[in-house]
Scaffold this motif. Structure first.
Motif, short mmCIF file in Angstrom:
data_model
loop_
_atom_site.label_atom_id
_atom_site.label_comp_id
_atom_site.label_asym_id
_atom_site.label_seq_id
_atom_site.Cartn_x
_atom_site.Cartn_y
_atom_site.Cartn_z
N THR A 1 0.79 -1.13 0.15
CA THR A 1 0.06 0.05 0.12
C THR A 1 0.94 1.18 -0.11
OG1 THR A 1 -0.08 0.02 2.64
CG2 THR A 1 -1.67 -1.51 1.42
N GLU A 2 0.37 2.24 0.13
CA GLU A 2 0.94 3.51 0.05
C GLU A 2 2.25 3.63 1.29
OE1 GLU A 2 0.67 8.50 0.62
OE2 GLU A 2 -1.03 7.03 0.77
N HIS A 3 1.94 3.02 2.14
CA HIS A 3 2.88 3.11 3.68
C HIS A 3 3.63 1.79 3.84
CE1 HIS A 3 1.49 7.27 4.09
NE2 HIS A 3 0.40 6.80 3.93
N TYR A 4 2.70 0.80 3.40
CA TYR A 4 3.32 -0.67 4.07
C TYR A 4 3.70 -1.74 2.93
CZ TYR A 4 0.72 1.23 7.83
OH TYR A 4 0.37 1.89 9.15
N PHE A 5 4.55 -2.49 3.06
CA PHE A 5 4.98 -3.60 2.40
C PHE A 5 4.55 -5.03 3.18
CE2 PHE A 5 7.83 -6.41 -0.02
CZ PHE A 5 7.71 -6.15 -1.30
N PHE A 6 3.96 -5.75 2.46
CA PHE A 6 3.48 -7.00 3.23
C PHE A 6 4.19 -8.25 2.30
CE2 PHE A 6 0.08 -4.02 3.40
CZ PHE A 6 -0.09 -4.10 5.07
N VAL A 7 4.89 -9.13 3.09
CA VAL A 7 5.58 -10.21 2.51
C VAL A 7 5.80 -11.49 3.73
CG1 VAL A 7 7.90 -9.24 3.09
CG2 VAL A 7 7.73 -10.62 1.06
N HIS A 8 6.02 -12.40 3.01
CA HIS A 8 6.36 -13.48 4.10
C HIS A 8 7.40 -13.50 4.90
CE1 HIS A 8 5.82 -17.27 5.86
NE2 HIS A 8 6.95 -17.67 5.29
N ALA A 9 8.69 -13.43 4.19
CA ALA A 9 9.86 -13.27 4.86
C ALA A 9 10.63 -11.89 4.94
CB ALA A 9 10.84 -14.63 4.35
N GLY A 10 10.74 -11.09 4.04
CA GLY A 10 11.31 -10.07 3.89
C GLY A 10 11.86 -9.56 2.65
N VAL A 11 12.69 -8.59 2.26
CA VAL A 11 12.92 -7.98 1.36
C VAL A 11 14.76 -8.18 1.12
CG1 VAL A 11 11.02 -6.77 1.00
CG2 VAL A 11 12.87 -5.73 1.85
N ASP A 12 15.09 -8.03 0.21
CA ASP A 12 16.65 -7.92 0.05
C ASP A 12 16.91 -6.37 -0.07
OD1 ASP A 12 19.51 -7.73 -0.72
OD2 ASP A 12 19.37 -9.27 -1.99
N PRO A 13 17.67 -5.90 0.96
CA PRO A 13 17.89 -4.44 1.05
C PRO A 13 18.94 -4.00 0.00
CG PRO A 13 19.19 -5.62 2.83
CD PRO A 13 18.19 -6.49 2.22
N GLU A 14 19.43 -4.70 -0.66
CA GLU A 14 20.68 -4.21 -1.58
C GLU A 14 19.92 -4.59 -2.81
OE1 GLU A 14 23.48 -3.16 -0.67
OE2 GLU A 14 22.93 -3.59 1.48
N LYS A 15 18.67 -4.80 -3.11
CA LYS A 15 18.03 -4.83 -4.46
C LYS A 15 16.75 -4.25 -4.60
CE LYS A 15 20.18 -9.27 -5.65
NZ LYS A 15 19.97 -10.69 -6.12
N GLU A 16 16.45 -3.88 -5.93
CA GLU A 16 15.14 -3.24 -6.15
C GLU A 16 14.12 -4.49 -5.90
OE1 GLU A 16 14.40 -0.10 -6.51
OE2 GLU A 16 16.54 0.60 -6.36
N LEU A 17 12.90 -4.29 -5.96
CA LEU A 17 11.82 -5.31 -6.06
C LEU A 17 11.94 -5.98 -7.41
CD1 LEU A 17 8.85 -3.65 -4.37
CD2 LEU A 17 10.67 -5.02 -3.25
N LYS A 18 11.98 -5.35 -8.59
CA LYS A 18 12.12 -5.81 -9.89
C LYS A 18 13.39 -6.75 -10.06
CE LYS A 18 14.35 -1.77 -12.00
NZ LYS A 18 15.57 -2.74 -12.35
#
Length: 240
Positions: free
Chosen positions: A140-157
């Motif tokens: 959403t505008e303020h939140y990102f929902f995911v099971h485990a997390g994201v790679d802080p070094e990479k773009e989502l794409k």
């Protein structure tokens, strides 16, 4: 246009249908007014994974956002990929309980995969097709929902699906994004020595209370950051 009063987030039900239902009752979830996010790991380890998937699919039909977890990923690789190594990996992480809820045994499934003769019940096949369609994140505008997390070094794409489903320490320690990331996967006991929701200082919120390991099933309400939980007792009832 519908106005959403609350965002509600639950993760890592792991076959515990009683706890899942008890938590939904406790938060008084109303599909007409609330937007519910389910962050995956519906299956494995608990008493009735089949019923948790059934419940998640029913909630999805009334507007809930359902995401994939790493346990669905293991299930998919074992049963769709039909690889004995994947079946063994899944079995070591609670896959036997999932198959049992569909009336199957992990040993027979392993043998059938080994022999190339695996045939699944229609209900399980249908649930697998649903799992294949699940997204791995929502935002959403303020939140990102995911099971485990994201790679802080990479773009989502540029991030592969496995990262969203499996990442741990690099995400916990390295994330510095503007959006608050809401995640499950890692029991919060491993993040701050309690099963309560974990509010990280770097804009991350972990909600997996490790219910299947004797902890609790959590729900996070946004934007208020109110938390709810149910805890399993030895008599299989739940405290509120």
């Amino acid at each position: 246009m519908q106005t959403v009063k609350r965002l509600l987030v639950i993760s890592d039900m792991h076959g515990q249908i009683n706890a899942f239902n008890a938590l939904l009752d406790k938060i008084n979830y109303q599909s007409e007014e609330d937007l519910l996010f389910l962050l995956g790991d519906y299956v494995d380890r608990g008493q009735n994974p089949k019923e948790v998937i059934k419940k998640a699919r029913a909630l999805e039909k009334t507007g809930a956002i359902t995401l994939k977890g790493n346990h669905e990923d293991m299930m998919e690789k074992a049963l769709i990929g039909q690889n004995t190594e994947a079946v063994s990996h899944w079995a070591a992480n609670g896959g036997a309980q999932t198959l049992s809820s569909y009336g199957l045994s992990i040993k027979n499934v392993y043998k059938d995969v080994q022999n190339g003769t695996l045939s699944l019940p229609d209900e399980l096949q249908d649930d697998l097709e649903w799992i294949q369609r699940l997204n791995v994140y929502a935002e959403t505008e303020h939140y990102f929902f995911v099971h485990a997390g994201v790679d802080p070094e990479k773009e989502l794409k540029d991030t592969d699906e496995a990262t969203f489903l499996w990442i741990r320490t690099p995400f916990f320690e390295g994330y510095q994004g503007d959006k608050t990331v809401i995640f499950g996967h890692t029991p919060t006991m491993n993040l701050h020595e309690t099963s309560d929701v974990f509010f990280g200082k770097n804009n991350i919120i972990g909600i997996d209370g490790g219910c299947v390991f004797g902890g609790q099933l959590n729900c996070l309400e946004l934007p208020s950051k109110t938390t709810y939980c149910v805890k399993e007792k030895s008599n299989n009832r739940f405290t509120r």
